[in-house]
Design an enzyme around this catalytic site. Structure first.
Site, PDB file in Angstrom:
ATOM      1  N   ARG A   7       0.858  -1.196   0.000  1.00 13.15           N
ATOM      2  CA  ARG A   7       0.000   0.000   0.000  1.00 13.15           C
ATOM      3  C   ARG A   7       0.885   1.234   0.000  1.00 13.15           C
ATOM      4  O   ARG A   7       1.855   1.324   0.773  1.00 13.15           O
ATOM      5  CB  ARG A   7      -0.914  -0.023   1.230  1.00 13.15           C
ATOM      6  CG  ARG A   7      -1.641   1.267   1.475  1.00 13.15           C
ATOM      7  CD  ARG A   7      -2.863   1.088   2.349  1.00 13.15           C
ATOM      8  NE  ARG A   7      -3.263   2.321   2.990  1.00 13.15           N
ATOM      9  CZ  ARG A   7      -3.845   3.364   2.361  1.00 13.15           C
ATOM     10  NH1 ARG A   7      -4.066   3.304   1.065  1.00 13.15           N
ATOM     11  NH2 ARG A   7      -4.173   4.449   3.023  1.00 13.15           N
TER      12      ARG A   7
ATOM     13  N   GLY B 222      -0.166   4.769   0.536  1.00 14.11           N
ATOM     14  CA  GLY B 222      -1.337   5.562   0.865  1.00 14.11           C
ATOM     15  C   GLY B 222      -1.024   6.876   1.539  1.00 14.11           C
ATOM     16  O   GLY B 222       0.122   7.337   1.546  1.00 14.11           O
ATOM     17  N   THR B 223      -2.075   7.468   2.103  1.00 14.54           N
ATOM     18  CA  THR B 223      -1.922   8.646   2.955  1.00 14.54           C
ATOM     19  C   THR B 223      -2.568   8.325   4.299  1.00 14.54           C
ATOM     20  O   THR B 223      -3.360   7.376   4.416  1.00 14.54           O
ATOM     21  CB  THR B 223      -2.580   9.904   2.345  1.00 14.54           C
ATOM     22  OG1 THR B 223      -3.989   9.683   2.228  1.00 14.54           O
ATOM     23  CG2 THR B 223      -1.995  10.235   0.988  1.00 14.54           C
TER      24      THR B 223
ATOM     25  N   GLU C  94      -5.658   5.499   9.131  1.00 17.59           N
ATOM     26  CA  GLU C  94      -6.035   5.462   7.712  1.00 17.59           C
ATOM     27  C   GLU C  94      -7.161   4.451   7.559  1.00 17.59           C
ATOM     28  O   GLU C  94      -7.801   4.118   8.558  1.00 17.59           O
ATOM     29  CB  GLU C  94      -4.812   5.161   6.830  1.00 17.59           C
ATOM     30  CG  GLU C  94      -4.043   3.912   7.181  1.00 17.59           C
ATOM     31  CD  GLU C  94      -4.687   2.640   6.706  1.00 17.59           C
ATOM     32  OE1 GLU C  94      -5.320   1.974   7.554  1.00 17.59           O
ATOM     33  OE2 GLU C  94      -4.544   2.272   5.536  1.00 17.59           O
TER      34      GLU C  94
ATOM     35  N   ASP D  75      -2.235  14.754   6.927  1.00 19.07           N
ATOM     36  CA  ASP D  75      -2.759  15.738   7.872  1.00 19.07           C
ATOM     37  C   ASP D  75      -2.382  15.305   9.281  1.00 19.07           C
ATOM     38  O   ASP D  75      -2.119  14.136   9.528  1.00 19.07           O
ATOM     39  CB  ASP D  75      -4.280  15.926   7.740  1.00 19.07           C
ATOM     40  CG  ASP D  75      -5.026  14.624   7.669  1.00 19.07           C
ATOM     41  OD1 ASP D  75      -5.413  14.224   6.557  1.00 19.07           O
ATOM     42  OD2 ASP D  75      -5.183  13.983   8.714  1.00 19.07           O
TER      43      ASP D  75
END
Ligand SMILES: O=P(O)(O)O[C@H]1O[C@H](CO)[C@@H](O)[C@H]1O
Ligand SMILES: O=c1cc[nH]c(=O)[nH]1
Length: 240
Positions: free
Chosen positions: A87, A89-90, A180, A205
């Protein structure tokens, strides 16, 4: 041919990068793959591409957001012959020593989400990364010149807009680095289908202590963070 990834065995490489966002999938193929990659899926905008990275076969496949969507993709990738999922991702950062754009490597992903527990049929499951991939990611991190990297447990939430904000403070107090929405599902499907799995994420964030305190990354810093994560993402995916 699976229902959502309209491809045949052989269309995907055994090693697959898994971002949530189709725009990121296309960016990764265009920016990091060798020239000549091809698109292998477009159903529902869940873009997938197969090519090579430094000559080694590699695919990238969008998962969408959340475990129910991602679980379909991980299962169908297994049906199509995938052996390793990474993955890219963020995540929302929880740890105090973390900044936006840092990279997180998830040792475990606590399932604060029904779907991974429903699939595993075990409420107490601890979805866990493949340790050899964690080791390789950590080694590559030490070798490179990328920004700060954090290795440890994370939380996979079934909700982005969590009404019980206090939960994030509790996960943080329990040593979890980030939140997440797909890693726990990937680790469960990987364990059940015999696929190695590792989740890497850019901190997009920082989760504040109260609802509304969260600060979002700028587009420029997001690109820098994703590029940093990708310094190890493709290499881990094709390693070994
Ligand atoms: O940027 P991606 O990979 O989609 O990951 C994160 O971003 C989405 C929420 O904004 C969720 O999918 C979450 O897991
Ligand atoms: O799931 C996610 C992803 C990014 N940022 C968050 O706060 N949550």
């Amino acid at each position: 041919m699976p229902i959502h990834l309209r491809a045949e065995p052989g269309d995907y490489a055994p090693n697959v990068l898994c971002p949530g966002d189709p725009v990121r999938a296309q960016y990764i193929a265009e920016t990091f793959f060798d020239p000549g990659f091809k698109q292998v899926n477009e159903v529902r905008g869940m873009l997938g591409f197969t090519g090579t990275f430094e000559g080694k076969p590699l695919s990238v496949q969008t998962t969408g957001m959340g475990a129910p969507s991602a679980g379909i993709v991980f299962d169908e990738l297994a049906q199509l012959g995938a052996k390793r999922l990474v993955r890219v991702g963020t995540c929302g950062g929880l740890a105090d020593d973390m900044s936006m754009g840092d990279t997180v490597i998830a040792l475990t992903a606590a399932a604060d989400d029904h779907a991974p527990r429903q699939l595993s049929q075990m409420d107490g499951i601890v979805p866990t990364a493949t340790f050899s991939l964690v080791e390789e990611a950590a080694r590559l991190t030490r070798e490179g010149s990328m920004g700060k990297v954090h290795i440890g447990p994370i939380v996979t939430s079934g909700l982005f807009y969590e009404p019980n904000w206090e939960k994030f403070n509790t996960w943080k107090a329990l040593g979890h680095l980030a939140v997440e929405m797909e890693a726990a599902m990937m680790y469960v499907v990987g364990a059940m289908k015999g696929m190695e799995a590792l989740a890497l994420m850019t901190v997009s964030d920082m989760i504040g202590e109260g609802d509304g305190d969260t600060v979002r990354i700028s587009d420029e810093d997001m690109k820098r963070g994703v590029d940093q994560m990708m310094e190890i993402g493709c290499r881990v995916a094709v390693s070994g």
